[in-house]
Write a protein that holds these residues in place. Structure first.
Motif, PDB file in Angstrom:
ATOM      1  N   HIS A 168      -1.534   0.519 -11.564  1.00 40.86           N
ATOM      2  CA  HIS A 168      -0.436   1.312 -12.112  1.00 40.86           C
ATOM      3  C   HIS A 168      -0.173   2.503 -11.210  1.00 40.86           C
ATOM      4  CE1 HIS A 168      -3.590   4.052 -13.725  1.00 40.86           C
ATOM      5  NE2 HIS A 168      -4.263   2.904 -13.797  1.00 40.86           N
ATOM      6  N   THR A 214      -1.046   5.088  -6.438  1.00 40.53           N
ATOM      7  CA  THR A 214      -1.401   3.827  -7.078  1.00 40.53           C
ATOM      8  C   THR A 214      -2.860   3.886  -7.491  1.00 40.53           C
ATOM      9  OG1 THR A 214       0.221   2.619  -5.766  1.00 40.53           O
ATOM     10  CG2 THR A 214      -1.556   1.329  -6.741  1.00 40.53           C
ATOM     11  N   THR A 225       6.002  -0.729 -16.256  1.00 41.16           N
ATOM     12  CA  THR A 225       5.555  -1.904 -15.516  1.00 41.16           C
ATOM     13  C   THR A 225       4.225  -1.609 -14.833  1.00 41.16           C
ATOM     14  OG1 THR A 225       6.240  -3.600 -13.929  1.00 41.16           O
ATOM     15  CG2 THR A 225       6.792  -1.329 -13.391  1.00 41.16           C
ATOM     16  N   THR A 231       0.824  -4.112 -12.540  1.00 42.50           N
ATOM     17  CA  THR A 231       0.338  -5.441 -12.196  1.00 42.50           C
ATOM     18  C   THR A 231      -1.044  -5.595 -12.801  1.00 42.50           C
ATOM     19  OG1 THR A 231      -0.541  -4.720 -10.063  1.00 42.50           O
ATOM     20  CG2 THR A 231       1.657  -5.666 -10.053  1.00 42.50           C
ATOM     21  N   THR A 258      -2.719 -12.673 -10.225  1.00 40.91           N
ATOM     22  CA  THR A 258      -2.062 -11.376 -10.387  1.00 40.91           C
ATOM     23  C   THR A 258      -0.698 -11.571 -11.042  1.00 40.91           C
ATOM     24  OG1 THR A 258      -3.205 -10.521  -8.441  1.00 40.91           O
ATOM     25  CG2 THR A 258      -1.264  -9.298  -9.188  1.00 40.91           C
ATOM     26  N   TYR A 259      -0.461 -10.829 -12.101  1.00 42.14           N
ATOM     27  CA  TYR A 259       0.792 -10.903 -12.862  1.00 42.14           C
ATOM     28  C   TYR A 259       1.530  -9.573 -12.790  1.00 42.14           C
ATOM     29  CZ  TYR A 259      -1.615 -14.789 -15.174  1.00 42.14           C
ATOM     30  OH  TYR A 259      -2.298 -15.956 -15.444  1.00 42.14           O
ATOM     31  N   VAL A 260       2.843  -9.633 -12.753  1.00 38.19           N
ATOM     32  CA  VAL A 260       3.661  -8.450 -12.981  1.00 38.19           C
ATOM     33  C   VAL A 260       3.792  -8.353 -14.497  1.00 38.19           C
ATOM     34  CG1 VAL A 260       5.933  -7.405 -12.694  1.00 38.19           C
ATOM     35  CG2 VAL A 260       4.917  -8.736 -10.821  1.00 38.19           C
ATOM     36  N   GLY A 284       5.046  -5.970 -17.983  1.00 36.52           N
ATOM     37  CA  GLY A 284       5.994  -4.944 -18.389  1.00 36.52           C
ATOM     38  C   GLY A 284       6.159  -4.904 -19.894  1.00 36.52           C
ATOM     39  N   GLU A 338       6.397 -12.666 -13.519  1.00 35.95           N
ATOM     40  CA  GLU A 338       6.048 -13.549 -12.404  1.00 35.95           C
ATOM     41  C   GLU A 338       4.610 -13.351 -11.945  1.00 35.95           C
ATOM     42  OE1 GLU A 338       7.435 -11.608  -8.399  1.00 35.95           O
ATOM     43  OE2 GLU A 338       8.953 -11.260  -9.943  1.00 35.95           O
ATOM     44  N   LYS A 339       4.057 -14.419 -11.399  1.00 35.21           N
ATOM     45  CA  LYS A 339       2.757 -14.341 -10.762  1.00 35.21           C
ATOM     46  C   LYS A 339       2.996 -13.925  -9.334  1.00 35.21           C
ATOM     47  CE  LYS A 339       0.895 -18.028 -13.594  1.00 35.21           C
ATOM     48  NZ  LYS A 339       0.346 -19.371 -13.617  1.00 35.21           N
ATOM     49  N   LYS A 340       2.149 -13.056  -8.817  1.00 34.06           N
ATOM     50  CA  LYS A 340       2.319 -12.558  -7.452  1.00 34.06           C
ATOM     51  C   LYS A 340       1.308 -13.187  -6.514  1.00 34.06           C
ATOM     52  CE  LYS A 340       2.937  -8.307  -6.665  1.00 34.06           C
ATOM     53  NZ  LYS A 340       2.803  -6.866  -6.565  1.00 34.06           N
TER      54      LYS A 340
END
Length: 124
Positions: A27, A35, A70, A72, A79-81, A83, A120-122
């Motif tokens: 975050h 970050t 938002t 991750t 890893t997911y975004v 929100g 989305e998956k990153k």
């Protein structure tokens, strides 16, 4: 302070990896713009995750996520975004998570939870 400066850095060595119970939440500081990564327990639910808030709703990482809207989340090696953060009570959380999570979290008497929608998956 012990958690923030000793336990959290140790937990982050494994958080988010496959076959490990803790996830890593990345975050951005609401004032600093830096970050940060924080280890959390995140129960996978349809469309997202539920994260228990054992230290309440005034912790910095939660305020950062709520302010940004938002983050991750690395969980189980993916890893997911995430929100749409919103705070929910135990009753709402327990209807969404697995019975094993609900039972464990109930034992700790945690009253508030963070509900995140997974996008989305990153980098997969």
């Amino acid at each position: 302070m012990f958690n923030k400066h000793v336990l959290n850095p140790a937990m982050l060595l494994l958080a988010g990896r496959r076959h490990w119970y803790a996830s890593a939440l990345e975050h951005v500081g609401r004032r600093s713009g830096r970050t940060y990564r924080t280890p959390v327990v995140a129960g996978r639910v349809p469309g997202g995750f539920v994260v228990p808030l054992p230290y309440g709703t005034e912790v910095d990482w939660l305020r950062n996520v709520l302010a940004a809207g938002t983050a991750t989340l690395r969980s189980g090696g993916i890893t997911y975004v995430v929100g749409e953060p919103r705070i929910i009570d135990a009753g709402a959380a327990f209807t969404q998570v697995s019975p094993a999570y609900a039972q464990a979290w109930c034992r700790f008497g945690i009253a508030r939870y963070l509900r995140l929608t997974a996008g989305e998956k990153k980098g997969e």
